[in-house]
Enzyme design. Structure first.
Site, PDB file in Angstrom:
ATOM      1  N   LYS A 235     -22.297  -2.772  23.320  1.00  0.00           N
ATOM      2  CA  LYS A 235     -22.947  -1.690  24.051  1.00  0.00           C
ATOM      3  C   LYS A 235     -24.417  -1.607  23.643  1.00  0.00           C
ATOM      4  O   LYS A 235     -24.831  -2.198  22.638  1.00  0.00           O
ATOM      5  CB  LYS A 235     -22.235  -0.365  23.781  1.00  0.00           C
ATOM      6  CG  LYS A 235     -22.275   0.076  22.324  1.00  0.00           C
ATOM      7  CD  LYS A 235     -21.476   1.358  22.109  1.00  0.00           C
ATOM      8  CE  LYS A 235     -21.539   1.779  20.643  1.00  0.00           C
ATOM      9  NZ  LYS A 235     -20.807   3.041  20.393  1.00  0.00           N
TER      10      LYS A 235
ATOM     11  N   TYR B  59     -54.928  10.074  13.902  1.00  0.00           N
ATOM     12  CA  TYR B  59     -54.880  11.402  14.508  1.00  0.00           C
ATOM     13  C   TYR B  59     -54.544  12.463  13.462  1.00  0.00           C
ATOM     14  O   TYR B  59     -53.764  12.229  12.543  1.00  0.00           O
ATOM     15  CB  TYR B  59     -53.832  11.441  15.624  1.00  0.00           C
ATOM     16  CG  TYR B  59     -54.272  10.734  16.882  1.00  0.00           C
ATOM     17  CD1 TYR B  59     -55.306  11.248  17.667  1.00  0.00           C
ATOM     18  CD2 TYR B  59     -53.665   9.547  17.290  1.00  0.00           C
ATOM     19  CE1 TYR B  59     -55.713  10.599  18.820  1.00  0.00           C
ATOM     20  CE2 TYR B  59     -54.061   8.892  18.435  1.00  0.00           C
ATOM     21  CZ  TYR B  59     -55.094   9.423  19.199  1.00  0.00           C
ATOM     22  OH  TYR B  59     -55.500   8.774  20.336  1.00  0.00           O
TER      23      TYR B  59
END
Length: 408
Positions: free
Chosen positions: A75, A300
């Site tokens: 999966k 930042y």
């Protein structure tokens, strides 16, 4: 141009079954590259070891009872490692069963030439099941309503739909019948005897890495499964009983039953069993070098300030590529076989590292974000601690955001 709609249109055009949108969601892009030159323009890339994948499978096999079948869980596009790239090894290893989640994944498995048992390990909508009938997927159900809907589909297309009936004995709580209630056993028998729906398996799933807890719940499952088969007139030899994920299969061998469902262990992500190494490394490169004087801020929010004159390497990877913003000021990467500190928060497409104490760093140098380089290694534990998420939340994103290069 709407990029998402454009991608969806491509998927629709390429689908081979009716209706045309059968495999459009979730959309799986083939990120496989076959030559190192093809990753030259990538922000980052994955190197996936087919040799380690094979070794993990073989080692796992050695711990499984001869009569127990293995169903490889693939999966999330093989946990981000790529179904298309790994299926040749699955075929070579003669794995008789593959487990998937989406129709797109099922299609990739079948396209590889796999003709064995294909099981969906989550609940699916009726339309999803209808669109994939030709792929011969054995569906997971845990309610009488689902059984009725599947029976209607089976009658509409004049075919029998094979199902695995989920019991909630494991305590996962996301699907499955609770056999401890007054209604539960009645509902289970109703499903097992419903026309046009063939119960070929009875299963549960354990949510904890706790052997004693598993043993207690296994006893309950075995009792309920036996009662259900007798009450519904199911033939034992026609029913596959399965409960064991990677952890349970290795650490509670009596839970191996008829089939086991290994996932993380095959890819080297099982914290309790580190003897199965990861098959993936996450890499990027140095774009440029920058000299900063003492007192300079980086990134930042100016979360890092240089204490001394420093040399920073600009890496071509950021949170859009699956390298989390939280790695800043905590994580380390490997350059020239040495550890370099990540400084400032990771940006969308850029991460800065301090290479002041590493000699000979040049633009274009390979950087290991996860995995080994020379005698150093960035571990799963480091990644989880610094990112503040479990490792699968990282590598499943890496696989959808970056090209994958397979090595022997």
């Amino acid at each position: 141009m709407n990029f998402k709609k454009t991608l969806l249109s491509i998927a629709i055009a390429s689908a081979s079954l009716t209706p045309a949108f059968s495999y459009s969601a979730p959309l799986l892009l083939d990120n496989t590259v076959h030559q190192t030159s093809q990753i030259a323009g990538a922000n980052a890339w994955l190197e996936i070891s087919l040799g380690q994948f094979k070794s993990n499978i073989e080692q796992f096999k050695s711990h499984i009872a001869p009569q127990t079948k293995i169903c490889a869980v693939m999966k999330a596009d093989a946990y981000g490692n790529g179904i298309r790239g790994l299926m040749p090894t699955i075929l070579e290893q003669q794995i008789p069963c593959v487990a998937i989640a989406s129709n797109a994944e099922a299609k990739l498995v079948r396209e590889s030439g796999f003709e064995g048992e294909l099981i969906r390990v989550r609940s699916a909508s009726t339309s999803e099941i209808e669109q994939a009938l030709s792929l011969d997927i054995e569906e997971l159900i845990g309610s009488e309503q689902q059984a009725r809907e599947l029976a209607s589909l089976a009658e509409k297309y004049s075919k029998t739909i094979k199902v695995h009936l989920a019991l909630n004995d494991g305590g996962m709580g996301r699907n499955g019948i609770d056999m401890s209630t007054e209604r539960g056993p009645k509902e289970a028998v109703a499903i097992a005897t419903h026309p046009s729906v063939a119960v070929v398996g009875i299963m549960t799933h354990f949510p904890n890495y706790n052997a004693e807890d598993v043993r207690t719940k296994l006893k309950s499952f075995n009792q309920h499964a036996q009662w259900l088969m007798e009450s519904a007139g199911l033939k034992r030899e026609e029913i596959t009983l399965h409960v064991a994920n990677s952890y349970t299969a290795l650490n509670v061998p009596e839970a191996q039953l008829d089939m086991v469902r290994p996932g993380g262990v095959l890819y080297g992500d099982l914290p309790t069993n580190p003897e199965y190494p990861s098959i993936v490394a996450f890499k990027t490169r140095v774009a440029s070098l920058h000299s900063l004087p003492a007192g300079s801020t980086v990134g930042y929010d100016s979360t890092f300030t240089t204490a001394n004159d420093a040399v920073m390497a600009n890496l071509t990877v950021g949170y859009s590529d699956g390298y989390p913003r939280k790695m800043g000021n905590k994580a380390q990467v490997l350059i020239n076989g040495q550890r370099a500190n990540v400084v400032g928060v990771a940006s969308m497409n850029t991460t800065m590292v301090d290479v002041s104490n590493i000699k000979g760093v040049l633009p274009g140098d390979e950087v290991t974000l996860f995995g080994a380089q020379k005698n150093q290694h960035i571990s799963v534990g480091e990644m989880e601690e610094n990112a503040e998420v479990i490792f699968p939340e990282l590598y499943t994103i890496w696989g959808t955001s970056n090209p994958r290069f397979y090595v022997k």
